[in-house]
Design a protein around this motif. Structure first.
Motif, mmCIF file in Angstrom:
data_model
loop_
_atom_site.group_PDB
_atom_site.id
_atom_site.type_symbol
_atom_site.label_atom_id
_atom_site.label_comp_id
_atom_site.label_asym_id
_atom_site.label_seq_id
_atom_site.Cartn_x
_atom_site.Cartn_y
_atom_site.Cartn_z
ATOM 1 N N LEU A 38 40.977 46.156 34.801
ATOM 2 C CA LEU A 38 41.148 47.088 35.919
ATOM 3 C C LEU A 38 41.903 46.417 37.072
ATOM 4 C CD1 LEU A 38 40.330 49.803 37.357
ATOM 5 C CD2 LEU A 38 38.306 48.576 38.180
ATOM 6 N N LYS A 93 43.420 46.748 41.123
ATOM 7 C CA LYS A 93 43.404 47.445 42.410
ATOM 8 C C LYS A 93 44.462 46.828 43.317
ATOM 9 C CE LYS A 93 39.505 50.001 42.160
ATOM 10 N NZ LYS A 93 39.471 51.451 42.444
ATOM 11 N N PHE A 105 34.095 44.036 43.686
ATOM 12 C CA PHE A 105 34.356 42.955 42.732
ATOM 13 C C PHE A 105 33.652 41.670 43.163
ATOM 14 C CE2 PHE A 105 38.296 43.809 40.021
ATOM 15 C CZ PHE A 105 38.286 45.177 40.196
ATOM 16 N N ALA A 106 33.272 40.846 42.196
ATOM 17 C CA ALA A 106 32.906 39.459 42.461
ATOM 18 C C ALA A 106 34.186 38.651 42.307
ATOM 19 C CB ALA A 106 31.849 38.999 41.469
ATOM 20 N N VAL A 107 34.819 38.335 43.416
ATOM 21 C CA VAL A 107 36.118 37.655 43.377
ATOM 22 C C VAL A 107 35.898 36.164 43.200
ATOM 23 C CG1 VAL A 107 38.241 37.189 44.632
ATOM 24 C CG2 VAL A 107 37.146 39.423 44.849
ATOM 25 N N THR A 108 36.481 35.594 42.149
ATOM 26 C CA THR A 108 36.213 34.185 41.875
ATOM 27 C C THR A 108 37.388 33.268 42.211
ATOM 28 O OG1 THR A 108 36.837 34.623 39.602
ATOM 29 C CG2 THR A 108 34.501 34.615 40.105
ATOM 30 N N ARG A 109 38.592 33.777 42.081
ATOM 31 C CA ARG A 109 39.725 32.896 42.381
ATOM 32 C C ARG A 109 40.944 33.728 42.715
ATOM 33 N NH1 ARG A 109 42.240 32.027 37.308
ATOM 34 N NH2 ARG A 109 41.220 33.309 35.735
ATOM 35 N N ALA A 110 41.934 33.021 43.242
ATOM 36 C CA ALA A 110 43.155 33.694 43.640
ATOM 37 C C ALA A 110 44.297 32.714 43.499
ATOM 38 C CB ALA A 110 43.050 34.151 45.089
ATOM 39 N N LEU A 166 44.242 42.800 42.754
ATOM 40 C CA LEU A 166 42.921 42.313 42.363
ATOM 41 C C LEU A 166 42.675 42.799 40.943
ATOM 42 C CD1 LEU A 166 40.019 41.291 42.851
ATOM 43 C CD2 LEU A 166 39.540 43.418 44.085
ATOM 44 N N ILE A 167 42.393 41.864 40.049
ATOM 45 C CA ILE A 167 42.291 42.198 38.628
ATOM 46 C C ILE A 167 40.935 41.798 38.086
ATOM 47 C CG2 ILE A 167 43.305 41.767 36.348
ATOM 48 C CD1 ILE A 167 45.875 41.028 37.810
ATOM 49 N N CYS A 168 40.350 42.683 37.286
ATOM 50 C CA CYS A 168 39.077 42.371 36.638
ATOM 51 C C CYS A 168 39.343 41.580 35.361
ATOM 52 C CB CYS A 168 38.314 43.647 36.300
ATOM 53 S SG CYS A 168 36.800 43.287 35.371
ATOM 54 N N GLU A 169 38.684 40.432 35.253
ATOM 55 C CA GLU A 169 38.891 39.595 34.073
ATOM 56 C C GLU A 169 38.150 40.137 32.864
ATOM 57 O OE1 GLU A 169 38.058 35.551 36.068
ATOM 58 O OE2 GLU A 169 40.050 35.467 35.154
ATOM 59 N N TYR A 206 44.343 38.148 42.956
ATOM 60 C CA TYR A 206 42.913 37.864 43.001
ATOM 61 C C TYR A 206 42.308 38.212 41.654
ATOM 62 C CZ TYR A 206 43.283 37.571 48.094
ATOM 63 O OH TYR A 206 43.614 37.201 49.371
ATOM 64 N N ARG A 207 41.379 37.383 41.185
ATOM 65 C CA ARG A 207 40.709 37.683 39.916
ATOM 66 C C ARG A 207 39.199 37.586 40.086
ATOM 67 N NH1 ARG A 207 44.639 37.736 35.862
ATOM 68 N NH2 ARG A 207 46.578 36.769 36.600
ATOM 69 N N GLY A 208 38.507 38.421 39.339
ATOM 70 C CA GLY A 208 37.053 38.425 39.405
ATOM 71 C C GLY A 208 36.518 39.466 38.448
ATOM 72 N N LEU A 209 35.298 39.914 38.702
ATOM 73 C CA LEU A 209 34.692 40.934 37.833
ATOM 74 C C LEU A 209 34.432 42.206 38.637
ATOM 75 C CD1 LEU A 209 32.024 39.092 35.630
ATOM 76 C CD2 LEU A 209 34.240 39.982 34.913
ATOM 77 N N CYS A 210 34.805 43.334 38.062
ATOM 78 C CA CYS A 210 34.559 44.615 38.716
ATOM 79 C C CYS A 210 33.066 44.949 38.616
ATOM 80 C CB CYS A 210 35.405 45.702 38.071
ATOM 81 S SG CYS A 210 34.850 46.194 36.434
ATOM 82 N N PRO A 211 32.584 45.904 39.387
ATOM 83 C CA PRO A 211 31.153 46.238 39.363
ATOM 84 C C PRO A 211 30.634 46.556 37.955
ATOM 85 C CG PRO A 211 32.217 47.309 41.226
ATOM 86 C CD PRO A 211 33.306 46.660 40.440
#
Lengths: 140, 140
Positions: A97, A99, B119-124, A90-93, A128-133
């Motif tokens: 970061l 995980k 995380f706010a997961v948006t895509r994978a 899981l990567i923060c865009e 997985y991609r998204g934004l970390c807190p």
DNA sequence: TCCTTCTTTAGACATAGTCTAAGCTAGGAT
DNA sequence: ATCCTAGCTTAGACTATGTCTAAAGAAGGA
């Protein structure tokens, strides 16, 4: 003794001081380092360690199947010592970061036969991609 | 007119002759080219086209969200014009052949809440690996 | 001890990608 | 039409990442 060193020894692979430092550096952290980051940290314990040895050693550990090579950002390869546990990333865009995460099912099961194009599919990994807190907070 | 050019034009993005050649080269093939492979092919149609323009243009198309950047082998980035169709990739570990594939489930749904680390997961995206029919035959 | 093989090293080389400074092009204002 | 401005393109220098080479160094077996 580190678990990775134990696994490497089973391949009749000579554990030199250099290789031990590299393996322990790799395993000692819970982030996935690039080769140059590992060099930087390993050199603190063994100042004469060379760049070529780090690259060679990492490639050999990957070839032995005890370390995973990750190419998630297109800049540089990262190395993951947990080759023996199935997991995804899981990567923060925002900040990069990363995980390790575990999914509830094996994605190989989600690929229908007519989508396999005759391949013998052996494994699958999910990014997985998204934004970390922190990056979510910074954005709002 | 190519579909990609149509999509790019919607962003009020100036379609210069160079950009048109690059977009059409990218879309004209069903393999995912590297930047240098696109340059090589685009130069056949426009010999004065420069390397910098190809790299700049590809990065801009990625930033506009109309092209996907793939980093699947750690050597060089590859570009996928089908940013508007959800799909994954199947790669042969023998020869590097790559196919676009469609899975039966959305992997985002299979990541439990307690594995999301806030995380706010948006895509994978899923990367399947195995051996293509030719490489299976060569191995036996 | 000697021999052979594997390992390590420094630095050269290769590849992929970015940056810079200059010139070019196209469209809008006059 | 001419000028102006903003954006685009170009060649080549530069950076980052990774590989290769040749020589020296270690380690185990006869």
């Amino acid at each position: 003794m580190s678990d990775l060193v134990t696994r490497l020894r089973r391949h009749n692979w000579r554990i030199t001081p250099q290789r031990r430092v590299i393996a322990e550096t790799l395993e000692g952290s819970h982030v996935h380092f690039t080769a140059d980051e590992i060099l930087e940290r390993a050199v603190e314990r063994m100042p004469e360690l060379s760049r070529a040895t780090v690259y060679n050693t990492l490639n050999e550990m990957v070839a032995l199947g005890e370390v995973l090579e990750l190419t998630l950002d297109g800049r540089s390869k990262r190395y993951d010592p947990n080759a023996d546990h199935e997991h995804h990333h899981l990567i923060c865009e925002g900040c990069g970061l990363m995980k390790d995460v575990h999914a509830m099912a094996d994605p190989v099961d989600w690929l229908p036969g007519d989508e396999r194009h005759g391949f013998a599919v052996t494994r699958a990994s999910i990014t997985y991609r998204g934004l970390c807190p922190e990056c979510q907070a910074a954005q709002s």
